[in-house]
Enzyme design. Structure first.
Site, PDB file in Angstrom:
ATOM      1  N   THR A 180       0.861  -1.183   0.000  1.00  0.00           N
ATOM      2  CA  THR A 180       0.000   0.000   0.000  1.00  0.00           C
ATOM      3  C   THR A 180       0.889   1.222   0.000  1.00  0.00           C
ATOM      4  O   THR A 180       1.837   1.286   0.764  1.00  0.00           O
ATOM      5  CB  THR A 180      -0.840   0.025   1.297  1.00  0.00           C
ATOM      6  OG1 THR A 180      -1.872  -0.921   1.160  1.00  0.00           O
ATOM      7  CG2 THR A 180      -1.448   1.392   1.563  1.00  0.00           C
ATOM      8  N   VAL A 209     -13.427  -1.571   5.550  1.00  0.00           N
ATOM      9  CA  VAL A 209     -12.623  -0.377   5.287  1.00  0.00           C
ATOM     10  C   VAL A 209     -11.503  -0.347   6.316  1.00  0.00           C
ATOM     11  O   VAL A 209     -11.749  -0.579   7.505  1.00  0.00           O
ATOM     12  CB  VAL A 209     -13.488   0.902   5.397  1.00  0.00           C
ATOM     13  CG1 VAL A 209     -12.632   2.149   5.254  1.00  0.00           C
ATOM     14  CG2 VAL A 209     -14.593   0.886   4.341  1.00  0.00           C
ATOM     15  N   GLY A 210     -10.298  -0.069   5.868  1.00  0.00           N
ATOM     16  CA  GLY A 210      -9.155  -0.024   6.781  1.00  0.00           C
ATOM     17  C   GLY A 210      -8.837   1.400   7.199  1.00  0.00           C
ATOM     18  O   GLY A 210      -9.701   2.279   7.225  1.00  0.00           O
ATOM     19  N   THR A 231       1.060   2.202   7.119  1.00  0.00           N
ATOM     20  CA  THR A 231       0.750   1.017   6.326  1.00  0.00           C
ATOM     21  C   THR A 231       0.715  -0.156   7.290  1.00  0.00           C
ATOM     22  O   THR A 231       1.262  -0.085   8.384  1.00  0.00           O
ATOM     23  CB  THR A 231       1.771   0.787   5.186  1.00  0.00           C
ATOM     24  OG1 THR A 231       1.411  -0.401   4.469  1.00  0.00           O
ATOM     25  CG2 THR A 231       3.191   0.651   5.700  1.00  0.00           C
TER      26      THR A 231
HETATM   27  N1  ASP Z   1      -3.413  -0.293   5.780  1.00  0.00           N
HETATM   28  C1  ASP Z   1      -4.034  -1.027   4.724  1.00  0.00           C
HETATM   29  C2  ASP Z   1      -5.370  -1.521   5.181  1.00  0.00           C
HETATM   30  O1  ASP Z   1      -5.503  -1.926   6.305  1.00  0.00           O
HETATM   31  C3  ASP Z   1      -3.251  -2.175   4.251  1.00  0.00           C
HETATM   32  C4  ASP Z   1      -1.802  -1.928   3.962  1.00  0.00           C
HETATM   33  O2  ASP Z   1      -1.233  -0.929   4.323  1.00  0.00           O
HETATM   34  O3  ASP Z   1      -1.186  -2.738   3.330  1.00  0.00           O
HETATM   35  O4  ASP Z   1      -6.280  -1.555   4.377  1.00  0.00           O
END
Ligand code: ASP
Length: 318
Positions: A180, A209-210, A231
């Protein structure tokens, strides 16, 4: 006044005024520092942003153009086109942006649109709102001339079909399955901005949703202090409003490095050792100083400064 003191005084006045002339001269020629940092080995994206900053472009434009490279890269399976789908086979994207004025925009669970960071910027600039989700975000994109694109590539479809066989959901985030992209830029006007864009966790529940589109969690900018981006396992970042926390720690006087470390340790102390997951922050302050820290080893970020773009291995808790 004794003659010796008089001569000394005249001499020191001369030095001081010569120094201040020199300082003024230095100030006049002062080239403000530009710098771009981005999560994971997002080399081309960071290079693009850095070069735009060198040319004098604004931090937000550079960040959005930079992350677009990963959004369009089918090989990056956690961002944009080619991103891993949710467990129903739909690719849904999340993104947000924030600029030096404290304005922000965000899109959540968007299908069929590749450049969602730019879409978040459009939400910020062209709507009265901060956040648009799902169909509404997609329809807004189409109304702004974005092309409708099926985000599921043959490769990501094949991997999802493979996953369906045993449907083992383990949101482990490491260098293989996550990149990401979150990016922070400082421009020639000494303004900070950032962008964050993701397809979220592979095979997430429909509607999940993250942290990435949540202002304060995935990204936060305060142009007086600095910016941070996250991330990793978004659920854990959201619980501590991670990026906001990093910026607030810098406001209290911590360096970007110290702030990232403290924010990561907050998450670690809230969790037991058995809960293995990755979270990483990168941060930049108003002076263009940067820092990063992660829970697990293996996290790297790109750093473009003085015309050079290099990968930096982050320190980690474990
Ligand atoms: N933070 C992102 C999520 O939880 C995932 C990632 O950073 O790879 O959707």
């Amino acid at each position: 006044m004794k003659r010796r003191n008089f001569i000394f005084d005249i001499f020191s006045v001369g030095i001081v005024s010569a120094m201040s002339t020199k300082l003024r001269a230095v100030n006049l020629n002062f080239t403000p520092m530009v710098r771009s940092i981005s999560t994971w080995k997002t080399t081309e994206a960071n290079q693009k942003a850095g070069q735009m900053l060198d040319k004098g472009e604004h931090a937000l434009d550079a960040a959005v153009a930079g992350v677009a490279i990963e959004e369009e890269n089918p090989k990056n399976t956690t961002v944009g086109y080619g991103g891993a789908p949710d467990r129903t086979g739909k690719v849904t994207l999340d993104a947000c942006v924030m600029n030096h004025l404290g304005d922000c925009g965000s899109v959540v669970a968007v299908e069929n649109i590749v450049n969602v960071a730019r879409l978040a910027k459009d939400v910020m600039e062209k709507t009265p709102h901060v956040m648009l989700s799902g169909k509404g975000a997609e329809e807004f994109a189409i109304s702004q001339g974005y092309k409708k694109t099926d985000l599921l590539t043959d490769q990501s479809k094949k991997e999802w079909e493979e996953w369906l066989k045993d449907q083992d959901y383990r949101p482990i985030i490491n260098i293989e399955n996550h990149d990401t992209i979150g990016m922070l830029c400082i421009d020639k006007n000494n303004n900070l901005s950032g962008a964050c864009t993701t397809s979220g966790l592979a095979y997430k529940m429909k509607g999940r949703v993250g942290d990435s589109p949540i202002i304060g969690s995935g990204l936060f900018i305060d142009n007086k202090i600095g910016g941070a981006v996250a991330t990793g396992l978004g659920e854990e970042v959201v619980k501590t409003v991670g990026s906001f926390l990093v910026v607030e720690l810098m406001r209290q006087g911590l360096s970007p490095q110290e702030a990232c470390e403290k924010a990561v340790k907050r998450i670690v102390s809230n969790n037991s050792q058995e809960n293995k997951f990755q979270v990483a922050y990168i941060a930049m302050n108003k002076k263009g100083e940067v820092g990063s820290y992660s829970i697990e080893p293996g996290f790297t970020y790109m750093d473009y400064v003085n015309g050079k773009n290099k990968e930096v291995f982050s320190k980690s808790e474990l």
